[in-house]
Write a protein that holds these residues in place. Structure first.
Motif, mmCIF file in Angstrom:
data_model
loop_
_atom_site.group_PDB
_atom_site.id
_atom_site.type_symbol
_atom_site.label_atom_id
_atom_site.label_comp_id
_atom_site.label_asym_id
_atom_site.label_seq_id
_atom_site.Cartn_x
_atom_site.Cartn_y
_atom_site.Cartn_z
ATOM 1 N N GLY A 90 0.892 -1.173 0.081
ATOM 2 C CA GLY A 90 -0.059 -0.097 0.087
ATOM 3 C C GLY A 90 0.717 1.241 0.131
ATOM 4 N N ALA A 91 1.956 1.334 0.780
ATOM 5 C CA ALA A 91 2.944 2.501 0.788
ATOM 6 C C ALA A 91 3.483 2.820 -0.579
ATOM 7 C CB ALA A 91 3.655 2.001 1.745
ATOM 8 N N ILE A 92 3.815 1.399 -1.266
ATOM 9 C CA ILE A 92 4.479 1.796 -2.549
ATOM 10 C C ILE A 92 3.419 2.433 -3.732
ATOM 11 C CG2 ILE A 92 5.253 0.672 -4.667
ATOM 12 C CD1 ILE A 92 6.925 -1.259 -2.591
ATOM 13 N N ASP A 93 2.073 1.872 -3.493
ATOM 14 C CA ASP A 93 1.122 2.208 -4.486
ATOM 15 C C ASP A 93 0.795 3.940 -4.067
ATOM 16 O OD1 ASP A 93 0.559 -0.108 -5.575
ATOM 17 O OD2 ASP A 93 -0.988 -0.877 -4.275
ATOM 18 N N ASP A 94 0.877 4.275 -2.758
ATOM 19 C CA ASP A 94 0.571 5.483 -2.521
ATOM 20 C C ASP A 94 1.710 6.587 -2.910
ATOM 21 O OD1 ASP A 94 -1.659 5.089 -1.117
ATOM 22 O OD2 ASP A 94 -0.610 4.829 0.932
ATOM 23 N N ALA A 95 2.919 5.898 -2.783
ATOM 24 C CA ALA A 95 4.103 6.768 -3.356
ATOM 25 C C ALA A 95 4.288 6.922 -4.958
ATOM 26 C CB ALA A 95 5.445 6.041 -3.095
ATOM 27 N N THR A 96 3.544 5.970 -5.597
ATOM 28 C CA THR A 96 3.415 5.957 -7.147
ATOM 29 C C THR A 96 2.569 6.784 -7.632
ATOM 30 O OG1 THR A 96 2.509 3.916 -7.308
ATOM 31 C CG2 THR A 96 4.930 3.680 -7.329
ATOM 32 N N ARG A 97 1.443 6.852 -6.660
ATOM 33 C CA ARG A 97 0.394 7.655 -7.084
ATOM 34 C C ARG A 97 0.788 9.164 -6.784
ATOM 35 N NH1 ARG A 97 -2.900 3.508 -5.081
ATOM 36 N NH2 ARG A 97 -3.089 4.829 -2.977
ATOM 37 N N ARG A 98 1.335 9.257 -5.549
ATOM 38 C CA ARG A 98 1.977 10.737 -5.383
ATOM 39 C C ARG A 98 3.032 11.566 -5.991
ATOM 40 N NH1 ARG A 98 3.148 12.347 1.049
ATOM 41 N NH2 ARG A 98 3.766 14.467 0.651
ATOM 42 N N TRP A 99 3.742 10.545 -6.476
ATOM 43 C CA TRP A 99 5.041 10.982 -7.291
ATOM 44 C C TRP A 99 5.222 9.891 -8.544
ATOM 45 C CZ3 TRP A 99 5.863 10.023 -1.966
ATOM 46 C CH2 TRP A 99 5.926 10.860 -1.079
ATOM 47 N N PRO A 100 4.212 10.207 -9.497
ATOM 48 C CA PRO A 100 4.397 9.394 -10.831
ATOM 49 C C PRO A 100 5.927 9.303 -11.082
ATOM 50 C CG PRO A 100 2.607 10.655 -10.847
ATOM 51 C CD PRO A 100 3.407 11.379 -9.612
ATOM 52 N N GLY A 101 6.285 7.943 -11.587
ATOM 53 C CA GLY A 101 7.468 7.884 -12.186
ATOM 54 C C GLY A 101 8.587 7.506 -11.236
ATOM 55 N N VAL A 102 8.229 7.372 -10.029
ATOM 56 C CA VAL A 102 9.540 7.147 -9.084
ATOM 57 C C VAL A 102 9.410 6.005 -8.635
ATOM 58 C CG1 VAL A 102 10.009 7.601 -6.476
ATOM 59 C CG2 VAL A 102 9.327 9.532 -8.037
ATOM 60 N N THR A 103 10.650 5.256 -8.586
ATOM 61 C CA THR A 103 10.683 3.762 -8.284
ATOM 62 C C THR A 103 11.736 3.528 -7.380
ATOM 63 O OG1 THR A 103 11.972 3.350 -10.212
ATOM 64 C CG2 THR A 103 9.780 3.140 -10.390
ATOM 65 N N ALA A 104 11.759 2.606 -6.564
ATOM 66 C CA ALA A 104 13.095 2.350 -5.806
ATOM 67 C C ALA A 104 13.144 0.647 -5.786
ATOM 68 C CB ALA A 104 12.780 2.610 -4.389
ATOM 69 N N ASP A 105 14.253 0.463 -5.714
ATOM 70 C CA ASP A 105 14.493 -1.166 -5.738
ATOM 71 C C ASP A 105 14.000 -1.748 -4.410
ATOM 72 O OD1 ASP A 105 16.402 -3.700 -6.603
ATOM 73 O OD2 ASP A 105 16.949 -3.261 -4.497
ATOM 74 N N PRO A 106 13.133 -2.851 -4.612
ATOM 75 C CA PRO A 106 12.524 -3.205 -3.506
ATOM 76 C C PRO A 106 13.562 -3.783 -2.352
ATOM 77 C CG PRO A 106 11.687 -4.355 -5.618
ATOM 78 C CD PRO A 106 12.866 -3.480 -5.807
ATOM 79 N N GLU A 107 14.454 -4.484 -2.814
ATOM 80 C CA GLU A 107 15.256 -5.107 -1.718
ATOM 81 C C GLU A 107 15.952 -3.822 -0.929
ATOM 82 O OE1 GLU A 107 17.186 -8.356 -1.151
ATOM 83 O OE2 GLU A 107 15.371 -9.231 -2.220
#
Length: 280
Positions: free
Chosen positions: A28-45
């Motif tokens: 859910g946090a990753i979904d929130d982050a990508t909605r708030r800042w489109p195009g932002v990704t981070a390595d899951p590990e």
């Protein structure tokens, strides 16, 4: 590997947890982050390791500890620390560029402090622990930049500097010298514990006002509150310190009655942060 599996493996499995609840929070946090800042990704590990390092200590279940963190903002910070250009651009646009309280030169210094390593010192973004709003944390960093630029070069004050300033004047009168020296030792010990127990924001405010010499008007501008609010907060912090000193003298030094009151009266009359702490 699912994020929850990686996180729990890093934690060593010593704390109770609900795997599915942990996974829902992280996803859910990753979904929130990508909605708030489109195009932002981070390595899951990297994100799992980032969260594990900032998880509040304690015996509560992992999912309860995670709920105390601002997980989406930690995702953005993690991406910035990894050097992601889209993440840094999004961070800058939301938290730095539109700050009307700092000049363009100050904004550039904030960017350097947050995103660039200095020798063996990592970029300051790694200090964000996720327990408070990211925007408020960035404003504190910006406040330090403004203060550093407004005063002569000196070492950055620390809690030890504050403790040194929060001192009992040993005095020069022979008949009081020994009493004041004894009181100094006792009160300094009590103050040490009191300062350690202050929230980081309160310690910072004391440092800025008493050691950096920043007035209530300027602090109000930096924190976006009225100067009267800063004054009330300073008075509140002084009161907290003196109350903690009282409790310490009673519990650790077994002082009470007239003896306690005389020492407290002496401490209150002598306590000063560059002469500025008064009776409250």
């Amino acid at each position: 590997m699912r994020l929850s599996t990686r996180l729990l493996s890093l934690l060593g499995g010593e704390r109770s947890h609900d795997v599915e609840a942990v996974e829902r929070l992280l996803a859910g946090a990753i979904d929130d982050a990508t909605r708030r800042w489109p195009g932002v990704t981070a390595d899951p590990e990297a994100y799992a390791a980032w969260i594990a390092a900032r998880l509040p200590a304690g015996t509560e279940p992992v999912e309860a500890a995670l709920a105390q963190l601002r997980l989406a903002e930690l995702f953005l910070a993690c991406a910035c620390a990894g050097g992601s250009a889209p993440a840094i651009a999004a961070f800058d646009a939301e938290f730095i560029a539109r700050d009307r309280r700092t000049s363009d030169d100050e904004k550039q210094l904030v960017r350097q402090k947050l995103f660039l390593a200095h020798g063996d010192t990592p970029p300051r973004i790694v200090r964000y622990g996720g327990r408070g709003e990211l925007g408020r944390w960035v404003r504190t960093v910006a406040a330090r930049v403004v203060i550093d630029g407004a005063r002569p070069a000196r070492e950055e004050p620390t809690d030890d500097d504050l403790l040194d300033a929060l001192s009992v004047d040993p005095g020069h009168t022979p008949e009081l010298a020994q009493l004041k020296q004894d009181a100094r030792k006792i009160v300094q010990a009590a103050l040490n514990g009191a300062i350690a127990g202050l929230p980081a924001r309160d310690r910072m405010l004391l440092l800025q006002y008493h050691l950096d010499g920043v007035g209530v008007v300027e602090l109000g501008r930096l924190y976006d509150v009225a100067p009267s609010t800063i004054s009330r907060n300073l008075a509140r912090i002084r009161g907290v310190l003196l109350a903690q000193v009282r409790r310490s003298l009673m519990s650790h030094h077994k002082l009470w009655g007239d003896e306690l009151e005389r020492l407290l009266e002496f401490a209150q009359s002598q306590l000063s942060v560059n002469g500025a702490i008064d009776r409250t």
